[in-house]
Design a protein around this motif. Structure first.
Motif, PDB file in Angstrom:
ATOM      1  N   VAL A 100      35.244  11.658  39.353  1.00  0.00           N
ATOM      2  CA  VAL A 100      34.861  10.514  40.098  1.00  0.00           C
ATOM      3  C   VAL A 100      33.352  10.948  40.403  1.00  0.00           C
ATOM      4  O   VAL A 100      33.124  11.939  40.693  1.00  0.00           O
ATOM      5  CB  VAL A 100      35.571  10.266  41.549  1.00  0.00           C
ATOM      6  CG1 VAL A 100      35.106   9.194  42.220  1.00  0.00           C
ATOM      7  CG2 VAL A 100      37.223  10.012  40.879  1.00  0.00           C
ATOM      8  N   ALA A 101      32.648   9.821  40.297  1.00  0.00           N
ATOM      9  CA  ALA A 101      30.966  10.107  40.664  1.00  0.00           C
ATOM     10  C   ALA A 101      30.673   9.037  41.658  1.00  0.00           C
ATOM     11  O   ALA A 101      31.195   7.837  41.592  1.00  0.00           O
ATOM     12  CB  ALA A 101      30.167   9.905  39.424  1.00  0.00           C
ATOM     13  N   PHE A 102      29.909   9.419  42.699  1.00  0.00           N
ATOM     14  CA  PHE A 102      29.634   8.654  43.792  1.00  0.00           C
ATOM     15  C   PHE A 102      28.123   8.036  44.008  1.00  0.00           C
ATOM     16  O   PHE A 102      27.457   8.653  43.257  1.00  0.00           O
ATOM     17  CB  PHE A 102      29.916   9.449  45.307  1.00  0.00           C
ATOM     18  CG  PHE A 102      31.196   9.791  45.177  1.00  0.00           C
ATOM     19  CD1 PHE A 102      32.304   9.106  46.017  1.00  0.00           C
ATOM     20  CD2 PHE A 102      31.637  11.196  44.778  1.00  0.00           C
ATOM     21  CE1 PHE A 102      33.498   9.337  45.986  1.00  0.00           C
ATOM     22  CE2 PHE A 102      33.016  11.515  44.742  1.00  0.00           C
ATOM     23  CZ  PHE A 102      33.857  10.608  45.364  1.00  0.00           C
ATOM     24  N   ASP A 103      28.074   7.008  44.691  1.00  0.00           N
ATOM     25  CA  ASP A 103      26.496   6.472  44.845  1.00  0.00           C
ATOM     26  C   ASP A 103      25.847   7.401  45.913  1.00  0.00           C
ATOM     27  O   ASP A 103      26.466   7.803  46.666  1.00  0.00           O
ATOM     28  CB  ASP A 103      26.746   5.024  45.285  1.00  0.00           C
ATOM     29  CG  ASP A 103      25.582   4.361  45.545  1.00  0.00           C
ATOM     30  OD1 ASP A 103      24.918   4.529  46.587  1.00  0.00           O
ATOM     31  OD2 ASP A 103      24.943   3.721  44.568  1.00  0.00           O
ATOM     32  N   GLU A 104      24.656   7.609  45.425  1.00  0.00           N
ATOM     33  CA  GLU A 104      23.932   8.498  46.481  1.00  0.00           C
ATOM     34  C   GLU A 104      23.554   7.942  47.694  1.00  0.00           C
ATOM     35  O   GLU A 104      23.281   8.681  48.569  1.00  0.00           O
ATOM     36  CB  GLU A 104      22.700   9.061  45.620  1.00  0.00           C
ATOM     37  CG  GLU A 104      22.926   9.657  44.314  1.00  0.00           C
ATOM     38  CD  GLU A 104      21.646  10.416  43.570  1.00  0.00           C
ATOM     39  OE1 GLU A 104      20.512  10.111  44.291  1.00  0.00           O
ATOM     40  OE2 GLU A 104      21.732  10.965  42.660  1.00  0.00           O
TER      41      GLU A 104
END
Length: 253
Positions: A100-104
């Protein structure tokens, strides 16, 4: 209940017969025995549960960490913007990864991935699926608003963007274990093959959002299917299946 018991007994009897034939054919003992033994949990169809529960634009890093801790044998890697959970079994012939990648800015999920690779998908009860890859991503406005010469060129550009995102995300955690590293290579190899076919014949991209998807040849695993759909204007979903294609593909999961 009696019918299920009889079915199981018949499967075991058939497996023993097959094992005997393979043994006397000179295949040895270990592999035939592996083939007739029931596959240990978790099964392939159970593995995407965490992926399915994670929601774009809503789930936070705390939510994700809670969701992916469902199997004790899984390892977890984490960077500033990526969390991954992964595991293996069948003496490393099967491995899986949820990433999973997250918004910065608001730290909610902007991309999620699931991959499982099974080089020996033939245990009793196994699905026969050699590779499954899913991703759901929020696309940048830049790639959506670009002027393309055709819808097919737009589809190809989006699939390239998915590949680029995957490379960037997995690079943050791939050095922590052989599983993320191998997963990254497998996904990239598969997408490279699909994109090569599309670049040779761009008209094939039209099949990506059709119910049957686009059939392709994987260099080592055989026939596969890939599908891609744009949803909610800026969300793309990609799914790839290699194995018992049509039965698996029709499940839509």
């Amino acid at each position: 209940m009696e019918r299920e018991s009889l079915k199981t007994s018949n499967c075991l009897l058939f497996g023993i017969i097959v094992a005997s034939v393979l043994f006397y054919a000179g295949c040895g003992v270990e592999e035939p025995l592996e083939r007739v033994m029931p596959e240990p949990k978790p099964y392939t169809k159970q593995l995407p549960e965490a992926y399915d529960k994670i929601q774009l634009n809503r789930s936070t890093s705390a939510d994700v960490l809670e969701i992916i801790k469902q199997y004790k044998q899984e390892l977890i890697s984490q960077s500033e913007s990526v969390i991954a959970s992964y595991g293996e079994k069948k003496k490393t012939y099967q491995f899986w990864l949820t990433m999973v990648a997250f918004d910065e800015e608001d730290f909610t999920v902007t991309r999620k991935y699931f991959l499982t690779v099974d080089e020996k998908p033939w245990h009793i009860g196994a699905e026969g699926q050699k590779l499954r890859f899913d991703t759901e991503e929020i696309l940048d406005e830049e790639i959506l608003s670009e002027a393309y010469t055709s819808e097919n060129q737009k589809r190809i550009a989006i699939l390239k963007k998915v590949q680029g995102n995957m490379r960037d995300d997995i690079s943050q955690i791939r050095e922590e274990s052989k599983i993320p590293d191998t997963a990254g290579m497998m996904i990239n190899q598969t997408l490279e093959g699909i994109l090569y076919a599309l670049n040779q014949s761009p008209a094939l991209a039209e099949k990506l959002d059709q119910p049957e998807g686009l059939e392709f040849d994987h260099p080592t695993m055989g026939k596969g299917r890939v599908g891609m759909k744009l949803e909610d204007e800026n969300v793309v979903k990609v799914r790839i299946r290699i194995g018992r294609l049509w039965q698996i593909w029709k499940e839509k999961k």
